[in-house]
Write a protein that holds these residues in place. Sequence first.
Motif, PDB file in Angstrom:
ATOM      1  N   THR A  83       1.151   1.199  -4.212  1.00 49.99           N
ATOM      2  CA  THR A  83      -0.168   1.272  -5.025  1.00 49.99           C
ATOM      3  C   THR A  83      -0.749   2.620  -5.091  1.00 49.99           C
ATOM      4  O   THR A  83      -1.572   3.040  -6.112  1.00 49.99           O
ATOM      5  CB  THR A  83      -1.160   0.192  -4.403  1.00 49.99           C
ATOM      6  N   LEU A  88      -6.108  -2.209   2.146  1.00 55.63           N
ATOM      7  CA  LEU A  88      -4.885  -2.841   2.865  1.00 55.63           C
ATOM      8  C   LEU A  88      -4.579  -1.900   3.957  1.00 55.63           C
ATOM      9  O   LEU A  88      -3.909  -2.522   4.940  1.00 55.63           O
ATOM     10  CB  LEU A  88      -3.764  -2.579   1.848  1.00 55.63           C
ATOM     11  N   ARG A  89      -5.056  -0.576   4.347  1.00 54.96           N
ATOM     12  CA  ARG A  89      -4.642   0.209   5.391  1.00 54.96           C
ATOM     13  C   ARG A  89      -5.303  -0.430   6.579  1.00 54.96           C
ATOM     14  O   ARG A  89      -4.703  -0.183   7.611  1.00 54.96           O
ATOM     15  CB  ARG A  89      -4.958   1.832   5.152  1.00 54.96           C
ATOM     16  N   HIS A 116      -2.346   7.710   3.196  1.00 53.97           N
ATOM     17  CA  HIS A 116      -2.440   6.725   2.093  1.00 53.97           C
ATOM     18  C   HIS A 116      -3.573   6.723   1.265  1.00 53.97           C
ATOM     19  O   HIS A 116      -3.647   7.000  -0.010  1.00 53.97           O
ATOM     20  CB  HIS A 116      -1.879   5.615   2.538  1.00 53.97           C
ATOM     21  N   THR A 117      -4.868   6.571   1.859  1.00 54.16           N
ATOM     22  CA  THR A 117      -6.210   6.333   1.035  1.00 54.16           C
ATOM     23  C   THR A 117      -6.415   7.716   0.578  1.00 54.16           C
ATOM     24  O   THR A 117      -6.864   7.923  -0.659  1.00 54.16           O
ATOM     25  CB  THR A 117      -7.206   6.233   2.178  1.00 54.16           C
ATOM     26  N   SER A 138      -4.455   8.091  -2.641  1.00 54.55           N
ATOM     27  CA  SER A 138      -4.671   6.820  -3.782  1.00 54.55           C
ATOM     28  C   SER A 138      -6.102   7.415  -4.478  1.00 54.55           C
ATOM     29  O   SER A 138      -6.040   7.215  -5.820  1.00 54.55           O
ATOM     30  CB  SER A 138      -4.793   5.610  -3.014  1.00 54.55           C
ATOM     31  N   ASP A 149       0.697  -1.187   0.030  1.00 52.91           N
ATOM     32  CA  ASP A 149       0.057   0.106  -0.001  1.00 52.91           C
ATOM     33  C   ASP A 149       1.068   1.039   0.012  1.00 52.91           C
ATOM     34  O   ASP A 149       0.420   2.436  -0.162  1.00 52.91           O
ATOM     35  CB  ASP A 149      -0.869   0.027   1.023  1.00 52.91           C
ATOM     36  N   THR A 155      -6.079  -0.032  -1.926  1.00 46.16           N
ATOM     37  CA  THR A 155      -5.249   0.667  -1.189  1.00 46.16           C
ATOM     38  C   THR A 155      -5.856   0.870   0.450  1.00 46.16           C
ATOM     39  O   THR A 155      -5.323   0.806   1.408  1.00 46.16           O
ATOM     40  CB  THR A 155      -4.559   1.983  -1.847  1.00 46.16           C
TER      41      THR A 155
END
Length: 252
Positions: free
Chosen positions: A82, A182-183, A146-147, A150, A79, A179
Amino acid sequence: MKLPFLFLVLFCAIMCYGQQQPADSIYINKDVKFKYQSLFIPAGLITYGVIGIKNDPIKKWDQDLRTTLQPDGTKIDIDDYTLFVPIAAVYGLDLAGIKGRNNMLNKTVILGTSTLFLYSSVNLIKNNTNIRRPSGKSQSSFPSGHTAISFMAAEFLHQEYGHVSPWYSIAGYTIAASTGFLRIYNDKHWLSDVAAGAGIGILSTKIAYWLHPLIKSVIFKNKSKLNESQVQLNIAPLYTRNELLLATSLRF
């Protein structure tokens, strides 16, 4: 246990289906065409995440989903990579000769604008919420950076190439949803963190496109002969408080 799974499935389905709609019309007589309908999905996701900070049922769903997905030490650590795939796809398609809605320079200005808005929003919220991560390692869980990146990237791909083929939008949002999943799976975030991050990411890109005509007229008003060969682009990951964000810079 079924409710968190159902919500996660619906979350991914809404992302993939909703973003098959035509990309926002950006220029009409050199003005921005604002579509309030474009706010429904990101506003709904952000609202859900914010409500989840104090709402006991949502917090229980977060806990139930974490318990169900608890990997017992097994992690899928992709992640961190991605989240950048849709951005790489935008520039890769352009270099391959498949032109999007904007040239390379305008794409980059838009990406830089959305990154600035995202970075400011994510850090402002993190600094004022202090939500502990599922792993307990820090108090910077809400929202998921991260999200956010993405989904910012997925919306970027959708805006540039969704009109060429809806499969670009579907692919970008599938990667973004993966992603976000996966977080949660890697015990980094709660579902409400991921929902809010997704909403911020989408909204950041939409705002960048809506503002682009104004930014372009202000920054480049005396640079009518500027071309892409005169522009130096730098894109790099930026780590802050255990979060990975995206830094972009332009020189011209």
